[in-house]
Design a protein around this motif. Structure first.
Motif, short mmCIF file in Angstrom:
data_model
loop_
_atom_site.label_atom_id
_atom_site.label_comp_id
_atom_site.label_asym_id
_atom_site.label_seq_id
_atom_site.Cartn_x
_atom_site.Cartn_y
_atom_site.Cartn_z
N SER B 75 -12.83 2.83 -8.95
CA SER B 75 -11.38 2.83 -9.14
C SER B 75 -10.78 1.48 -8.77
N LEU B 76 -9.84 1.07 -9.56
CA LEU B 76 -9.06 -0.15 -9.27
C LEU B 76 -7.66 0.29 -8.86
N ILE B 77 -7.18 -0.28 -7.76
CA ILE B 77 -5.89 0.10 -7.21
C ILE B 77 -4.98 -1.11 -7.14
N LEU B 78 -3.80 -0.95 -7.71
CA LEU B 78 -2.76 -1.95 -7.56
C LEU B 78 -1.81 -1.39 -6.51
N GLU B 79 -1.83 -2.00 -5.34
CA GLU B 79 -1.10 -1.43 -4.20
C GLU B 79 0.41 -1.39 -4.46
N SER B 80 0.94 -2.43 -5.05
CA SER B 80 2.36 -2.51 -5.38
C SER B 80 2.47 -3.33 -6.67
N ALA B 81 2.54 -2.62 -7.78
CA ALA B 81 2.44 -3.28 -9.08
C ALA B 81 3.55 -4.32 -9.27
N SER B 82 3.17 -5.42 -9.87
CA SER B 82 4.14 -6.47 -10.20
C SER B 82 4.00 -6.83 -11.68
N THR B 83 5.04 -7.45 -12.23
CA THR B 83 5.05 -7.74 -13.66
C THR B 83 3.91 -8.69 -14.06
#
Lengths: 116, 113
Positions: B75-83
């Motif tokens: 799994s790949l996790i983006l902790e706090s997505a940004s543009t």
């Protein structure tokens, strides 16, 4: 550090002609593997051909062949008798062989367009 | 037919959201990888894993984390997505046999708005 260079952002070829896509690499390793992948507009990555650094003969897979020149650190892909379905993005990649590091490093790709 | 399956083909998320991208392979491969693909930049390695619970940073790990609790799932996790994380994400797996290429999933096109 490993580096892959594909100097041709785009290439055009007439149907049924042969085309060569360039790839040069830079590594201090003695043991490594070189790959070519095809990515059509659908986005899937398709494995085409592999060349090991110790392989004495150039790899071939059907219409694909890899022109491996170790001293020049080049691994050009040759596509014979181009077909319209060959229009796609092509990526050259190098994998370090052995040890715990199995990273595959990619070039930026070449967009091949086959004209009828 | 052997497969690498990515859970979503297209995904739209808002800035600041936590995003999970899932990848499952059925080939019993030891190694799994996450790449992002951007026009003109090729494929860049984010993280990879060579065993369960093991992970190593790739070339661009900032802003991402990964999890591999089972051999078949990465799994790949983006902790706090940004543009600037709007991109195509590709998962791949490979065995330890050097001349076998990587098998890729069909990709997830993530848009962060």
């Amino acid at each position: 550090a490993q580096k892959i260079t594909q100097t041709q952002p785009g290439m055009f070829v007439q149907e049924k002609e042969a085309v060569t896509l360039d790839c040069t690499y830079d590594t201090s390793d003695q043991s490594y593997g070189l790959f070519w992948y095809k990515q059509p507009s659908s986005g899937e990555m398709i494995f085409l051909i592999y060349q090991g650094s110790y392989d004495e003969q150039n790899a071939t897979e059907g219409r694909y062949s890899l022109n491996f020149q170790k001293a020049r650190k080049s691994a050009n892909l040759v596509i014979s008798a181009s077909q319209l379905g060959d229009s796609a993005m092509y990526f050259c990649a190098m994998r370090k062989r052995g040890g715990s590091n199995y990273k595959l490093t990619f070039g930026k790709g070449t967009l091949l367009t086959v004209n009828p | 037919d052997v497969k690498v399956t990515q859970s979503s083909r297209y995904l739209v998320k808002r800035t600041g959201e936590k995003v999970f991208l899932e990848c499952v392979q059925d080939m019993d491969h030891e190694n799994m990888f996450w790449y992002r693909q951007d026009p003109g930049l090729g494929l860049r390695l984010i993280y990879f894993s060579y065993d369960v619970k093991m992970k190593e940073k790739g070339d661009i790990p900032e802003g991402y984390s990964v999890s591999r609790e089972k051999k078949e799932r990465f799994s790949l996790i983006l902790e706090s997505a940004s543009t600037n994380q709007t991109s195509m994400y590709l998962c791949a797996s490979s065995s330890d046999v050097p001349h076998y290429g990587y098998t890729f999933g069909s990709g997830t096109r993530l848009t962060v708005v």
